[in-house]
Enzyme design. Sequence first.
Site, PDB file in Angstrom:
ATOM      1  N   LYS A  50      43.342  38.482  42.552  1.00  0.00           N
ATOM      2  CA  LYS A  50      42.193  39.328  42.221  1.00  0.00           C
ATOM      3  C   LYS A  50      41.263  39.463  43.427  1.00  0.00           C
ATOM      4  O   LYS A  50      40.819  40.570  43.765  1.00  0.00           O
ATOM      5  CB  LYS A  50      41.412  38.717  41.053  1.00  0.00           C
ATOM      6  N   GLN A  94      37.363  33.009  34.229  1.00  0.00           N
ATOM      7  CA  GLN A  94      38.810  32.868  34.192  1.00  0.00           C
ATOM      8  C   GLN A  94      39.225  31.914  33.072  1.00  0.00           C
ATOM      9  O   GLN A  94      38.728  30.795  32.966  1.00  0.00           O
ATOM     10  CB  GLN A  94      39.326  32.345  35.539  1.00  0.00           C
ATOM     11  N   ASP A 117      35.693  41.889  32.002  1.00  0.00           N
ATOM     12  CA  ASP A 117      36.875  41.537  31.220  1.00  0.00           C
ATOM     13  C   ASP A 117      36.901  42.294  29.897  1.00  0.00           C
ATOM     14  O   ASP A 117      37.951  42.390  29.253  1.00  0.00           O
ATOM     15  CB  ASP A 117      36.890  40.029  30.935  1.00  0.00           C
TER      16      ASP A 117
END
Length: 282
Positions: A50, A94, A117
Amino acid sequence: MTARILDGKAIAAALRARLAERVAALPYSPGLRVVRVGEDPASGVYVRNKDKAAKAAGYDSATIHLPAETTEAELLATIATLNADPVVDGILVQLPLPPRIRTEAAIAAVDPAKDVDGFHPLNAGRLAAGQPGLVPCTPRGVMHILAEAGVVLRGARAVVLGRSQIVGRPMAQLLLGADCTVTIAHSRTRDLPGECRRADILVAAVGRPEMVRADWVAPGVVVIDVGINRLPDGRLVGDVAFGEVAAVAGAITPVPGGVGPMTIACLLQNTLEAAIARRGAA
């Protein structure tokens, strides 16, 4: 029949290039912060990918790596600091988190406007209501693949195999919003192979290696394999038995190189949109 391979890696590369052009025209760099807790190996690889993709596209990207013994209160304090930071446009916590930290508490702590997200309850509610908001990256990536492949969605029968909050449920909402007739199938579904065989579009997101076999799909179906599973011999496979299903399907995504790259590309897309919503485009 030999299925057309839907190359998510190439589609993602093209999307990242377009995003980089848009970022280059901005008077600022969109700020993305990934918060990682502990040393989960898979998370480490994913976070590095990422960060690499974000920096290559001109984003102000950084990872905040907290030790495994971090408490829930300490994590929430870190998130609060990022919420208040004017140069941070997108925050991603995460997963998975250590067992002592409630995932739902961490997700709910993120400012919905920075929730790239798309997991915050407010953004989930907006999606369910058909209102604009930040959408989970993997389902958004699937929709992008379908669009690039020219798949006609209106009126199509779509079956989503899996009902997670991260993929299955938002995937169904997006397909419904595109005028598909949607069925969510799962481990308690009666005659699961039969339900899958009814699909014009099958999205497999159940987390079981090679569960979907050739006799689960109808000829010509479009198969999107969201799963990524590592076998004991080290091979990465999806939730679909690729070789045998590709002999029946009309189109299929590979694993790796299918949905995975799109997830990262759509994270960058969400971050750019969050940045423009907060700071404007000029």
